[in-house]
Design an enzyme around this catalytic site. Structure first.
Site, PDB file in Angstrom:
ATOM      1  N   ASP A 140     -64.055 -17.650  45.690  1.00  0.00           N
ATOM      2  CA  ASP A 140     -63.603 -19.079  45.220  1.00  0.00           C
ATOM      3  C   ASP A 140     -62.896 -19.605  46.467  1.00  0.00           C
ATOM      4  O   ASP A 140     -61.636 -18.963  46.850  1.00  0.00           O
ATOM      5  CB  ASP A 140     -62.676 -19.042  44.202  1.00  0.00           C
ATOM      6  CG  ASP A 140     -62.160 -20.380  43.667  1.00  0.00           C
ATOM      7  OD1 ASP A 140     -62.044 -20.962  44.370  1.00  0.00           O
ATOM      8  OD2 ASP A 140     -62.017 -20.356  42.306  1.00  0.00           O
ATOM      9  N   SER A 170     -59.766 -24.373  36.408  1.00  0.00           N
ATOM     10  CA  SER A 170     -58.846 -24.760  37.453  1.00  0.00           C
ATOM     11  C   SER A 170     -57.697 -25.679  36.959  1.00  0.00           C
ATOM     12  O   SER A 170     -56.735 -25.206  36.260  1.00  0.00           O
ATOM     13  CB  SER A 170     -59.999 -25.493  38.401  1.00  0.00           C
ATOM     14  OG  SER A 170     -59.253 -25.813  39.701  1.00  0.00           O
ATOM     15  N   HIS A 174     -66.014 -21.146  42.802  1.00  0.00           N
ATOM     16  CA  HIS A 174     -65.428 -22.098  41.897  1.00  0.00           C
ATOM     17  C   HIS A 174     -66.280 -23.322  40.729  1.00  0.00           C
ATOM     18  O   HIS A 174     -65.639 -23.902  40.233  1.00  0.00           O
ATOM     19  CB  HIS A 174     -64.295 -23.094  42.671  1.00  0.00           C
ATOM     20  CG  HIS A 174     -63.016 -23.400  41.970  1.00  0.00           C
ATOM     21  ND1 HIS A 174     -62.282 -22.829  41.505  1.00  0.00           N
ATOM     22  CD2 HIS A 174     -62.896 -24.719  41.666  1.00  0.00           C
ATOM     23  CE1 HIS A 174     -61.300 -23.578  40.867  1.00  0.00           C
ATOM     24  NE2 HIS A 174     -61.645 -24.906  41.050  1.00  0.00           N
TER      25      HIS A 174
END
Lengths: 277, 277
Positions: B222, B146, B255
């Protein structure tokens, strides 16, 4: 039963669920990993009982079990270690009360109302799981860590028809002979030590309970080894009873999930060989 | 440098260390996993940069990297995501200030004094690590998740001579084109977007930076994919630049570390093939 969360992981579904337990009179939360499988298939089950202070979350996040469970097609179930709630009796210490149910049915007040983890793990949760998940209840194994290793050994010894395979990570092998056990069993069961023997792996073996075999891993740098865990007592009990136990001292390993996760895949493979035979 | 903790795990040592950073003016904590190795051996290194809200601890506990690093003989380093301390400037939001350093050297007051994660990760920490661990600094790879995927891509693109291999999990591919990036780069660097391009993977590629190849995994469930991560922009940038990128959309994955841990061993094997070639 309500779903708290699901996450796709390692080619399967890691879920967390909650339900109102009749055994404990409280809401109880547990996690289940289900590998992808054929639509009608029923998969073998491995129960994992956690140690002092833990909930389902510790092993679910840190246990590194999903890759091996996906590989072998095994469902992994992690219950909580005690009832929970603000209005429950509790103790300030980490080793009694919440987070420290010791997998017993308490008989002493005020614990006896809610602290009934034996009935919860042996009866209520298996029935719930059988209803909601694609489990083959004819193929169950059980393992656990520390207090949960004690739980796995004693529940396995008391229920030889239910569990095909029993293993443990750094288990408390004899609550009759260590401070954690004396405090917990004394508090939950009272002073009559004859009643403790059903919750002591070494005493159960001495009293005639048997396992077809057994796998235990224990770190030799575990700070609880000599005062609380006393692996040697289990070695002796198994030898005397003729139980072919594999009890491995792992050099340099401690009591943490860094240790557990190292040998988790080994244990799952060992259970798989017995559950899928 | 002080040792916070060491635990034996997966045939190696998982350590956590702290030191006083000149780049950030604060104490900084990071983790290092060193597989067992021959006494004089130097091992290749994989850097892992973490995402918003994380410290070194998230991947260290949940990343499931140790088995693969032990198998391939790779040292795994996980830095923190920002300076820390009660007397630092901070923001109430999770996506700016502490836990959200974005791997930039801030130039705006009051952030410019301490929020210098680019210098910390590119210069100070590598020098410290080279001094204290058996690392072969000629064989370094970098990955991250991320915000840390953004860090890995941009640091890799800016330092092609240092990194033989670059990969990412669900990276923020273009801070210029998402709310997280606009807030963070605007806050740390100011309104002149020309200065942001050194911290934007897609802009760096557009401006001529190259990688020999690239591995990215991205979950298609996600919740940040469409508004913040925008993987498609990286696909297009790589195609246009002729970078042979393997960018995999993973069906059903989100995620979380349940996703990261699923593909961690894949990434480590991919880096190993390039670091040990």
């Amino acid at each position: 039963m309500e779903t708290v969360s699901t996450n796709r992981s390692h080619g399967g579904t890691q879920g967390v669920y909650t339900h109102q337990s009749t055994a404990t009179g409280t809401a109880m939360t547990f996690s289940v990993f289900v590998p992808d499988h054929a639509p009608e298939a029923k998969l073998p089950v491995l129960w994992y009982l956690s140690g002092l202070t833990c909930t389902h979350a510790n092993v679910t996040e840190k246990g590194e079990f999903r890759a091996a469970c996906a590989e072998h097609g095994i469902i992994f179930i992690a219950p909580d270690t005690s009832p929970r709630g603000d209005d429950l009796p509790d103790d300030e210490a980490y080793d009694f009360g919440k987070g420290a149910g010791f997998y017993v049915d308490a008989v002493q007040a005020p614990w006896s109302v809610n602290y009934r983890m034996r009935t919860y793990i042996e009866q209520e949760l298996p029935a719930l799981v059988a209803e909601h998940f694609p489990v083959d209840m004819a193929r169950q194994g059980i393992t656990g860590h520390s207090m949960g290793g004690h739980g796995a050994l004693t529940i396995g010894l008391r229920n030889p028809d239910r569990f095909r395979s029993v293993s443990a990570f750094s288990p408390i092998v004899s609550p009759l002979n260590c401070p954690w056990g004396e405090k917990a069993l004394g508090g939950y069961l009272g002073p009559d030590k004859a009643a403790w023997r059903a919750y002591d792996a070494c005493a159960l073996i001495e009293d005639g309970a048997r396992l077809p075999d057994l796998l235990v891993d224990q770190g030799d740098a575990d700070s609880f080894l000599h005062e609380q865990l006393k692996t040697g007592l289990l070695v002796m009990a198994c030898r005397k009873a003729g139980i072919p136990a594999t009890i491995r001292m792992q050099p340099g390993y401690d009591h943490s999930y860094y240790f557990i996760s190292t040998f988790m895949a080994d244990h799952i493979g060992w259970h798989a060989a017995r559950l899928k035979a």
